[in-house]
Structure formats: C-alpha cells, structure tokens
Design a protein around this motif. Structure first.
Motif, short mmCIF file in Angstrom:
data_model
loop_
_atom_site.label_atom_id
_atom_site.label_comp_id
_atom_site.label_asym_id
_atom_site.label_seq_id
_atom_site.Cartn_x
_atom_site.Cartn_y
_atom_site.Cartn_z
N PHE A 1 32.56 44.53 32.92
CA PHE A 1 32.08 43.46 33.80
C PHE A 1 31.89 44.04 35.20
O PHE A 1 32.88 44.25 35.91
CB PHE A 1 33.11 42.32 33.88
CG PHE A 1 33.43 41.67 32.56
CD1 PHE A 1 34.22 42.31 31.62
CD2 PHE A 1 32.93 40.41 32.27
CE1 PHE A 1 34.51 41.72 30.40
CE2 PHE A 1 33.22 39.80 31.05
CZ PHE A 1 34.00 40.46 30.11
N PRO A 2 30.65 44.33 35.60
CA PRO A 2 30.45 44.82 36.97
C PRO A 2 30.66 43.66 37.95
O PRO A 2 29.92 42.67 37.93
CB PRO A 2 28.99 45.30 36.96
CG PRO A 2 28.64 45.44 35.49
CD PRO A 2 29.42 44.37 34.80
N VAL A 3 31.68 43.75 38.76
CA VAL A 3 32.03 42.65 39.67
C VAL A 3 32.23 43.15 41.10
O VAL A 3 33.01 42.59 41.87
CB VAL A 3 33.29 41.87 39.18
CG1 VAL A 3 32.98 41.10 37.92
CG2 VAL A 3 34.49 42.80 38.97
N ALA A 4 31.52 44.23 41.43
CA ALA A 4 31.73 44.82 42.76
C ALA A 4 30.75 44.28 43.81
O ALA A 4 30.93 44.50 45.00
CB ALA A 4 31.60 46.34 42.68
N PHE B 1 36.96 45.43 34.32
CA PHE B 1 36.26 44.95 35.52
C PHE B 1 35.99 46.14 36.43
O PHE B 1 36.92 46.89 36.76
CB PHE B 1 37.13 43.96 36.30
CG PHE B 1 37.32 42.61 35.66
CD1 PHE B 1 36.83 42.32 34.40
CD2 PHE B 1 37.97 41.60 36.36
CE1 PHE B 1 37.00 41.06 33.82
CE2 PHE B 1 38.15 40.34 35.81
CZ PHE B 1 37.67 40.07 34.53
N VAL B 2 34.75 46.31 36.83
CA VAL B 2 34.45 47.33 37.83
C VAL B 2 34.30 46.59 39.15
O VAL B 2 33.31 45.92 39.41
CB VAL B 2 33.19 48.14 37.47
CG1 VAL B 2 32.93 49.21 38.52
CG2 VAL B 2 33.34 48.77 36.09
N SER B 3 35.33 46.71 39.95
CA SER B 3 35.50 45.86 41.11
C SER B 3 35.35 46.66 42.41
O SER B 3 34.91 47.81 42.40
CB SER B 3 36.90 45.23 41.01
OG SER B 3 37.08 44.26 41.99
N ALA B 4 35.66 46.03 43.51
CA ALA B 4 35.55 46.69 44.82
C ALA B 4 36.56 46.07 45.77
O ALA B 4 37.22 45.08 45.43
CB ALA B 4 34.13 46.50 45.37
N ALA B 5 36.62 46.62 46.96
CA ALA B 5 37.54 46.08 47.97
C ALA B 5 37.22 44.62 48.24
O ALA B 5 36.06 44.19 48.11
CB ALA B 5 37.39 46.89 49.26
N GLY B 6 38.22 43.84 48.54
CA GLY B 6 37.99 42.44 48.92
C GLY B 6 37.88 41.49 47.74
O GLY B 6 37.47 40.34 47.90
N LYS B 7 38.21 41.96 46.54
CA LYS B 7 38.06 41.12 45.35
C LYS B 7 39.41 40.71 44.76
O LYS B 7 39.53 40.47 43.56
CB LYS B 7 37.24 41.90 44.29
CG LYS B 7 35.83 42.24 44.74
CD LYS B 7 34.86 41.14 44.33
CE LYS B 7 33.44 41.50 44.74
NZ LYS B 7 32.46 40.61 44.10
N GLY B 8 40.42 40.69 45.62
CA GLY B 8 41.78 40.41 45.16
C GLY B 8 41.91 39.10 44.38
O GLY B 8 42.69 39.00 43.43
N ALA B 9 41.11 38.09 44.77
CA ALA B 9 41.21 36.78 44.11
C ALA B 9 40.87 36.88 42.62
O ALA B 9 41.39 36.11 41.81
CB ALA B 9 40.29 35.78 44.80
N LEU B 10 40.00 37.84 42.28
CA LEU B 10 39.65 38.05 40.86
C LEU B 10 40.86 38.57 40.08
O LEU B 10 41.09 38.16 38.95
CB LEU B 10 38.56 39.11 40.77
CG LEU B 10 37.12 38.69 40.65
CD1 LEU B 10 36.25 39.94 40.61
CD2 LEU B 10 36.89 37.87 39.41
#
Ligand code: G1P
Length: 295
Positions: free
Chosen positions: A9-12, A55-64
């Motif tokens: 799941f690209p979520v960045a 999940f491929v995430s990024a900074a600032g996505k803590g809520a996920l």
C-alpha cells in the motif's frame, strides 16, 4: 499458481489537493462516512485473501500507524462503559500479529520507487499493490475479482477502466492487442499520455497483481513521466517476457485523491447505507443547491 498473500500500500503521498486538512492528517485517514480510506483498502485486500500488509509510508503519517495499533486505553474505557457496539466497530482496525509492516520511502521519487521499497519483504512471489486513493465500490471487492482472474492468466495484471480520451493524461494507459471478456492483453503501457498520443482509452486503476520479477525491473528504472520512477514503465518492460493483462473490474471507482471524487464517493457510500440513505437523500433534496442541480 502461487496464492497472492502480500499487498503493498503506497501511502507516502502528501495529499496536497486536500490542504489544509492534510497539513496534519494523512490523506489516507480522510473519512468516507465513518471509515478512513485506508480501511476500505485493507478490507478489500482481506476479502481477496491478503495476509501480509506492507505500507510504504513517510514522515508525518503517524496517525496511520496508530490506527492499526491496539488502543488499550480506549478499549478499556469502552468495556467499562459497556459500549459493546463501539468496541465492535474497532474490529477491522486490528491486525494479526506480524501482519503489518510499515516501511519508509525516504524521498518522493514516484510510485515505482515506493513499490520497490518492499523488495525484501516480497521475496520474489506474486503480490498485490493497492492505491488507497482509488476507492472501488462493488459487490465483490475489485482485488478479489482480480485474484480469481489471475489464477488463469498469471504475469502482471492491472485493473482497468475506460476513460474519456480527454482524461488519458491522468492515467497509465494500455496499448491493447486483444480483448476477451473482462481481460485485455497488452502489448505496451504508457504513463500519462496526451490524449492525441494515447494508444487506447483503457486506463490503469490502482489495483495490481505483479509477478515478483517486477522488483528487478524497478531496481533499474529510469525516471519517466513527471520525472518520477513510474511503476507503469517497469510493467511495460515485461510485456513480452512476463505478459501483461488488464482486468476490467465490476464496480464504481472514485478518485479520492481529488476533492471532487472524494465528495462523490461520500455521497455514493452514504446512499448505500440503509441507516443513512433516506435522511441523506431528503436532506440533499431540501438544499437550495441540490434543487438547482435537479432542475
Ligand atoms: C497512478 C499510476 C497511474 C494510474 C493511477 C490510477 O498515478 O501511476 O498509472 O493510472 O495511479 O489512479 P497517480 O494518480 O498516482 O498520478
């Protein structure tokens, strides 16, 4: 045929089209009725038999991350208050032990770059990719439909939808060499072609089942459309050796990466809920704007 067990799941993405909301909320946490977009994506994956969620995430996505974690204090309070229904509403947010892995994409270099972050976790087997921005409302989940079709064809499979020629520059587009029922065999794919250059109007929608070999293609990928590392370009390289098919899913797709698509999805999912439908329709019909639309 190997079972499809893993989904990326690209979520960045930053979700700039939803500013100011996305200043502090990941766009995947925007809510359709009462569930965030990411929940729709995870539910669709579960229905398709996915067991491992990457999940491929990024900074600032803590809520996920928090969303799929146990909320011990909240659960204790709900239990003590005897709020059984509210407790049950949390069930889809629970992940089995070890089922969720969250990776970081340290630079926004494109969808191909995001997917290749998962190389070590995929380990060469076929896997799914779900773009949570593309919400598909259907009887049977779009990915589950694809998994069934994939059992017969293998290779790389992308979800497709026919779009207006004026829209091709928003999508990956298939160069179709033959069609049979819901399946189209592709001899090429182009990312975001201009209307006059698009090889067809069959667009790629954010569901993929990819042969594990795609990771080698992604490793050597050069920047494509928009200067980004495009997943479409990597798939295109495999049309001869691995084979690429488009699967026209049954369902209605909403582009929840755009405000317009998101608002439409909100209406469609609200009207689909037995407990909301009548009130919602009655309310919209009494709005002056709604009346003008009807006229
Ligand atoms: C991505 C893909 C594109 C696909 C689209 C579907 O583009 O690169 O091939 O058609 O998703 O939503 P994006 O919308 O991220 O620019």
């Amino acid at each position: 045929m190997t079972k499809i067990r893993k989904a990326v799941f690209p979520v960045a993405g930053m979700g700039t089209r939803f500013l100011p909301a996305t200043k502090s909320i990941p766009k995947e946490m925007l809510t359709l009725v009462d569930r965030p977009l990411i929940q729709y994506a995870v539910d669709e994956a579960r229905e398709a038999g996915i067991e491992e969620f990457i999940f491929v995430s990024a900074a600032g996505k803590g809520a996920l991350e928090d969303y799929f974690d146990t909320a011990a204090a909240l659960e204790t309070r709900l239990k003590e208050a005897g709020k059984t229904e509210a407790l049950e509403a949390l069930a889809p947010t629970r992940m089995k032990e070890g089922a969720l892995t969250i990776l970081r994409q340290s630079q926004p270099l494109g969808l191909g770059h995001a997917v290749r972050q998962a190389k070590a976790l995929i380990g060469g087997e076929p896997f799914a990719v779900i773009l949570p921005d593309d919400v598909i409302k259907s009887q049977k989940g779009a990915l589950a439909q694809m998994v069934d079709a994939y059992a017969d064809v293998g290779g790389h499979m992308v979800a497709t939808m026919d779009v207006a020629r004026s829209e091709t520059s928003k999508y990956g587009v298939l160069d179709v060499c033959s069609e049979a029922g819901r399946l189209a065999h592709a001899r090429g794919l182009v990312e975001k072609p201009r209307a006059d250059l698009a090889p067809s109007t069959k667009a790629v929608i954010g569901r993929y089942i990819l042969d594990g070999a795609i990771m080698d293609r992604l490793a050597n990928l050069r920047p494509g459309a928009g200067g980004e590392l495009q997943l479409t370009d990597a798939i295109n390289e495999d049309v001869d050796q691995i084979g690429v098919s488009g699967f026209q899913f049954d369902g209605q797709r909403f582009d929840c990466g755009s405000v317009q698509g998101y608002v439409q999805a909100t209406a469609a999912f609200s009207l689909d809920r037995a407990d909301l439908r009548d009130d919602y329709a009655a309310f919209v019909n009494t709005q002056p704007q709604g009346l003008r639309l009807v006229a």
